[in-house]
Design a protein around this motif. Structure first.
Motif, short mmCIF file in Angstrom:
data_model
loop_
_atom_site.label_atom_id
_atom_site.label_comp_id
_atom_site.label_asym_id
_atom_site.label_seq_id
_atom_site.Cartn_x
_atom_site.Cartn_y
_atom_site.Cartn_z
N ARG A 85 0.83 -1.21 0.00
CA ARG A 85 0.00 0.00 0.00
C ARG A 85 0.86 1.26 0.00
NH1 ARG A 85 -4.98 -1.95 0.61
NH2 ARG A 85 -5.22 -3.92 1.71
N LEU A 86 0.38 2.26 -0.71
CA LEU A 86 1.04 3.56 -0.76
C LEU A 86 0.04 4.64 -0.39
CD1 LEU A 86 3.10 3.51 -4.10
CD2 LEU A 86 4.04 3.71 -1.81
N ASP A 87 0.41 5.52 0.51
CA ASP A 87 -0.42 6.67 0.83
C ASP A 87 0.10 7.86 0.04
OD1 ASP A 87 -1.97 8.63 1.83
OD2 ASP A 87 -1.26 8.51 3.90
N ILE A 88 -0.58 8.18 -1.06
CA ILE A 88 -0.13 9.26 -1.94
C ILE A 88 -0.98 10.52 -1.77
CG2 ILE A 88 0.73 7.61 -3.64
CD1 ILE A 88 -1.73 8.29 -5.36
N SER A 89 -1.86 10.52 -0.77
CA SER A 89 -2.81 11.63 -0.62
C SER A 89 -2.11 12.98 -0.47
CB SER A 89 -3.73 11.38 0.57
OG SER A 89 -2.96 11.17 1.76
N GLY A 90 -0.93 12.98 0.15
CA GLY A 90 -0.23 14.24 0.36
C GLY A 90 0.49 14.75 -0.87
N ALA A 91 0.50 13.97 -1.95
CA ALA A 91 1.25 14.37 -3.15
C ALA A 91 0.35 14.72 -4.33
CB ALA A 91 2.20 13.24 -3.56
N LEU A 92 -0.97 14.74 -4.11
CA LEU A 92 -1.89 14.96 -5.22
C LEU A 92 -2.27 16.42 -5.42
CD1 LEU A 92 -4.20 11.84 -4.82
CD2 LEU A 92 -2.29 12.17 -6.39
N GLY A 93 -1.92 17.28 -4.48
CA GLY A 93 -2.20 18.70 -4.64
C GLY A 93 -3.69 18.99 -4.64
N VAL A 94 -4.08 20.06 -5.35
CA VAL A 94 -5.49 20.44 -5.44
C VAL A 94 -6.21 19.45 -6.36
CG1 VAL A 94 -7.11 22.22 -6.15
CG2 VAL A 94 -4.96 22.86 -5.06
N ARG A 95 -7.30 18.87 -5.87
CA ARG A 95 -7.97 17.82 -6.61
C ARG A 95 -9.29 18.31 -7.21
NH1 ARG A 95 -7.77 12.11 -4.07
NH2 ARG A 95 -7.68 11.70 -6.31
N PRO A 96 -9.78 17.65 -8.27
CA PRO A 96 -11.03 18.08 -8.90
C PRO A 96 -12.22 17.90 -7.97
CG PRO A 96 -9.82 16.53 -10.29
CD PRO A 96 -9.18 16.50 -8.95
N THR A 97 -13.26 18.66 -8.23
CA THR A 97 -14.53 18.50 -7.52
C THR A 97 -15.35 17.43 -8.23
OG1 THR A 97 -14.53 20.81 -6.85
CG2 THR A 97 -16.63 19.65 -6.74
#
Length: 531
Positions: free
Chosen positions: A81-93
């Motif tokens: 598992r990889l937690d990439i949530s902190g590397a995705l920046g501003v995400r689409p709505t």
């Protein structure tokens, strides 16, 4: 030889007739007593099989429970598992909502094939979100509709040239202010995080989960299925992959299946687009194989396949075995004729004839996924008619037009549309920062882009043009950007407008479409793999 006493007589002699049987009340009472004790649970000696059956059933249930828990723990433990949530920046709505009948939202899963897991770092550090030294030749977007009656699988060519963040580790870099590079470089530079961040920035599609499949484990998956049938239009004998197959249908094991899906040389035009066609046909064959075989009815075979699959898998932390089971159940209920494979529309990249770029028709696919709508020209099953709640009233607009500055861009190809939109906004109290004509290809509809703290202001702007799409952009400050594309609707008066002067009469109308409706070619999972 002496006869046995009553106290030592066998049970079956209790009711046997003997001297005085007809008038011996004591023996009748004894028999009655035994009969009652049997009925009231005083003794179980007359039906010992019931007790043994109950113990056996309890044992089976305990064993099944233990094996089920052990299997869950084993399979869940296989997955990296990889937690990439902190590397995705501003995400689409997310644009689409839950389905009224299923109470489920649409789901988008990004599937990537990786050459290697070497360099994967699940701890802290600069490579936390990447897979250093790995390459990804296969990129699939899997979209499950909210009603779970259809699925779309889109293949992205590895040779695509697109905009991308200059440095995926820098949160201030985005697609909008980025550079142009080959698609599969995103994975090499920053693993799934950089790939998803680029994709979301280009399409406005929110990715719910990702799966990276290690090609080395891919072979075990195919072997666990018992092989897969493939089809070739011509015989192939490739020295690099050692693939040696005749024309037509062949049953292949894991090693040959991997060579087949990665084959580029000695067949067709040798392009990545040709390989995508074979990969989609292969996936159709896998789905057909799993559907018609006893995979789901053979626990040993099913566990073998799941064990091989999870051992080759890296996912986000939110995707566990339980959710995978639910997703698999949803896919199993979708008819194979409603699982559609789509190759992204492309054209030759002008700067390099060996590369491709996405055509405007690609936007049609992305829009359908964002809005959870069928692909143009496709038919989906009609949902059963059930009462639904009345639409809810849109939330009240909380920011006054007087506090909003707007920059208007004409992306319709029709001169004068930006100036007209600026007048429609200005008469309602908005401040116009500028209006200009876009230089790129025409875009569809109205898009409102806004900075991280300006969502409520953007809602006020979007309300002027019903159906406008909203997209957050980290590079924007307090100015809202309004893009007027083909098919832009007429302006309306908003409830919190300023002034009473009527909207100006529209003299310019955006074309209904950017031309003829783009044809989206798709193959279904039910289609003959040789077609």
């Amino acid at each position: 030889m002496s006869e046995p006493t009553n106290g030592s007589a066998p049970d079956h002699n209790v009711s046997d007739p003997g001297p005085g049987a007809a008038g011996d009340g004591s023996q009748q009472n004894t028999a009655t007593s035994h009969s009652r004790s049997d009925r009231h649970g005083g003794t179980t000696r007359r039906h010992p099989w019931l007790r043994r059956t109950a113990f056996a059933m309890a044992g089976v249930l305990v064993v099944a429970l233990v094996l089920g828990v052990a299997a869950y723990v084993k399979l869940n433990g296989n997955i990296r598992r990889l937690d990439i949530s902190g590397a995705l920046g501003v995400r689409p709505t997310k644009e689409a909502t839950k389905d009224a009948q299923t109470n489920l939202a649409p789901m988008n899963i990004f599937v990537m094939g990786s050459d290697s897991r070497e360099g994967t770092n699940l701890g802290k550090g600069q490579t936390e979100y990447g897979m250093a030294g790995s390459r990804s030749d296969t990129n699939l977007i899997v979209h499950l509709s909210a009603d779970r009656q259809s699925a779309i699988v889109v293949s992205i060519p590895r040779d695509s040239m697109t905009k991308a963040p200059r440095d995926c580790k820098n949160k201030n870099d985005s697609v909008q202010n980025g550079v142009t590079r080959q698609w599969n470089q995103n994975f090499t530079l920053g693993g799934p995080a950089c790939t998803i961040r680029t994709f979301e920035g280009l399409t406005g599609i929110y990715i719910d989960h990702f799966i990276v499949i290690d090609f080395r484990g891919f072979q075990d998956m195919v072997n666990a299925l018992g092989g897969v049938t493939v089809c070739l239009p011509q015989p192939v004998k490739d020295r690099q992959s050692h693939l040696d197959l005749p024309a037509g249908r062949s049953r292949v094991d894991g090693r040959n299946a991997l060579a087949y899906v990665r084959l580029r040389h000695n067949i067709g035009d040798g392009s990545d687009l040709g390989r995508i066609d074979r990969q989609q046909a292969f996936l159709s064959s896998v789905i057909q194989e799993a559907t018609k075989s006893s995979l789901l009815l053979r626990p040993d075979k099913l566990f073998g396949f799941l064990n091989a699959t999870t051992s080759a898998m890296t996912t986000d932390k939110g995707l566990d075995i339980g959710q995978m089971k639910d997703i698999a159940g949803s896919v199993a209920r979708i008819g194979t004729d409603q699982i559609r494979f789509v190759k992204l529309p492309t054209e030759t990249y002008p700067a390099d004839p060996n590369r491709v770029q996405w055509t405007p028709a690609a936007d049609t696919i992305w829009k359908a996924i964002r809005q959870d709508k069928p692909l143009p020209g496709t038919k989906v099953p009609k949902k059963a008619s059930t009462p639904t709640a009345s639409p809810t009233t849109a939330p009240a607009l909380t920011v006054s037009p007087a506090d909003i500055k707007v920059r208007v861009t004409n992306n319709s190809g029709v001169p004068g549309l930006a100036k007209q939109a600026a007048a429609e906004l200005q008469v309602q109290g908005f401040t116009i920062a500028s209006y200009l004509t876009g230089t790129g290809s025409p875009t569809d509809g109205v898009v409102v882009r806004y900075g991280p703290t300006m969502k409520e202001a953007a809602r006020t702007v979007a309300a002027v043009y019903p159906g406008a799409e909203m997209r957050q952009d980290a590079q924007l400050g307090s100015t809202i950007e309004l893009s007027m594309g083909v098919g832009s609707p007429k302006a309306v008066e908003i409830p919190n407008r300023l002034g009473t002067k009527p909207l100006p009469t529209e003299s310019i109308t955006a074309p209904a479409t950017s031309g003829s409706t783009p044809t989206v070619k798709a193959r279904t999972a039910a289609q003959d793999i040789c077609s």
